[in-house]
Design a protein around this motif. Structure first.
Motif, PDB file in Angstrom:
ATOM      1  N   ALA A 141       2.800  19.380  32.814  1.00 20.84           N
ATOM      2  CA  ALA A 141       3.916  18.767  32.653  1.00 20.84           C
ATOM      3  C   ALA A 141       4.154  18.960  30.783  1.00 20.84           C
ATOM      4  CB  ALA A 141       4.257  17.156  32.696  1.00 20.84           C
ATOM      5  N   GLY A 142       5.502  18.631  30.264  1.00 18.67           N
ATOM      6  CA  GLY A 142       5.691  18.754  29.029  1.00 18.67           C
ATOM      7  C   GLY A 142       6.530  20.370  28.384  1.00 18.67           C
ATOM      8  N   PRO A 143       6.584  20.313  27.223  1.00 18.60           N
ATOM      9  CA  PRO A 143       7.507  21.347  26.834  1.00 18.60           C
ATOM     10  C   PRO A 143       7.026  22.671  27.158  1.00 18.60           C
ATOM     11  CG  PRO A 143       7.026  19.881  24.803  1.00 18.60           C
ATOM     12  CD  PRO A 143       6.065  19.422  26.072  1.00 18.60           C
ATOM     13  N   LEU A 144       5.826  22.939  27.557  1.00 20.19           N
ATOM     14  CA  LEU A 144       5.585  24.233  27.907  1.00 20.19           C
ATOM     15  C   LEU A 144       5.649  24.623  29.447  1.00 20.19           C
ATOM     16  CD1 LEU A 144       2.368  24.736  25.285  1.00 20.19           C
ATOM     17  CD2 LEU A 144       4.682  25.680  25.318  1.00 20.19           C
ATOM     18  N   LYS A 145       5.934  23.936  30.200  1.00 18.86           N
ATOM     19  CA  LYS A 145       6.172  23.775  31.639  1.00 18.86           C
ATOM     20  C   LYS A 145       6.761  25.185  32.316  1.00 18.86           C
ATOM     21  CE  LYS A 145       7.054  21.569  35.971  1.00 18.86           C
ATOM     22  NZ  LYS A 145       7.578  20.173  36.478  1.00 18.86           N
TER      23      LYS A 145
END
Length: 287
Positions: free
Chosen positions: A42-46
């Motif tokens: 999860a998160g901005p780099l998903k």
């Protein structure tokens, strides 16, 4: 004696049961690293992890990519290596003009090796270092320089010629395929130990011809700067297919470098990218 044999048999049987239970239990359990990977996705780099492929799919898969998938894959694939070179030696300047050569025994250039260097821009530091340290015969090419062809040193010769996917002349520029240049130099059928190419986007029409003619398969190390944003879908898909052809010809990336002079940002990628990826390959078919 019979009691001891019975006891040993019981212990052995119990041991087998424990081993069998452990194997079956492990087969039914997902590896812990997979669970951690999924948990930490999860998160901005998903989206980068999901769409930015570091192993290229086949060409049918590439053709089906959306513009975001193609962009993210292009900038992920070129930013990651896929083989190991234990010893790299930089020939030329630390900044622009210098390139790494894999010095591992299976790929190392040896005396009287052949090096083709495309794109000089008045900087012969790579060519001079390679000729001096590996005792290679270096053939340097650049149609944009205001310099006639000449013998620079005993092992370095310059030609005012450029590489492209076809032979043609435009004003003062003499452009030729790799096949034509090798014929000119009596190198037809010879292996080129190192081919360096920094030709300001002319790599894109040149490489398909190098692949289809079979010339690329006769290159041991391929050092190339790829130019462009890859922001247009059709253009990006075509470039990914070219990269796939290079990979399928046996080339693996042992070093990659983002030229900081070409940095840019794009909404499809959360961190800065470059218009100029300096990619260093070895040909695993020519070890």
């Amino acid at each position: 004696m019979k009691l001891n044999q019975a006891a040993l048999g019981f212990v052995f049987g119990m041991g087998c049961c424990v081993v069998l239970y452990t194997v079956m239990r492990n087969q039914n359990r997902s590896p812990s690293w997979v669970l951690r990977s999924e948990t930490n996705n999860a998160g901005p780099l998903k989206q980068i992890r999901q769409q930015g492929q570091i192993v290229l799919p086949d060409k049918d898969g590439i053709a089906k990519m959306t513009v975001s998938e193609a962009f993210r894959t292009y900038h992920s694939y070129l930013d990651n290596t896929d083989t190991l070179c234990n010893r790299k030696l930089r020939m030329g300047k630390l900044g622009d003009g210098g390139w790494e050569i894999c010095d591992d025994p299976g790929y190392r250039p040896v005396k009287n090796c052949i090096v083709y260097s495309f794109g000089i821009n008045n900087d012969f530091s790579f060519d001079d270092d390679t000729a001096k340290n590996y005792e290679c015969n270096v053939f340097a090419f650049d149609p944009s320089m205001n310099q006639a062809s000449y013998q620079r040193s005993p092992r370095v010769r310059f030609f005012r010629i450029g590489i492209d996917g076809r032979d043609y002349k435009k004003a003062a520029w003499d452009m030729r395929t790799l096949t034509s240049m090798k014929k000119m130099l009596n190198h037809t059928g010879r292996v080129i130990d190192v081919l360096k190419m920094d030709v300001e986007s002319s790599e894109w029409p040149s490489i398909p011809n190098m692949v289809s003619s079979g010339e690329l398969s006769k290159v041991r190390q391929f050092l190339v700067e790829y130019h462009g944003t890859c922001s247009e879908r059709n253009d990006c898909i075509n470039r990914l297919k070219i990269l796939k052809d290079v990979h399928d010809a046996g080339f693996r990336k042992f070093y990659v470098h983002k030229n900081h002079h070409c940095g840019f940002t794009n909404n499809f990628f959360p961190v800065v990218r470059t218009l100029c990826y300096e990619i260093h390959y070895v040909n695993i078919n020519l070890m």
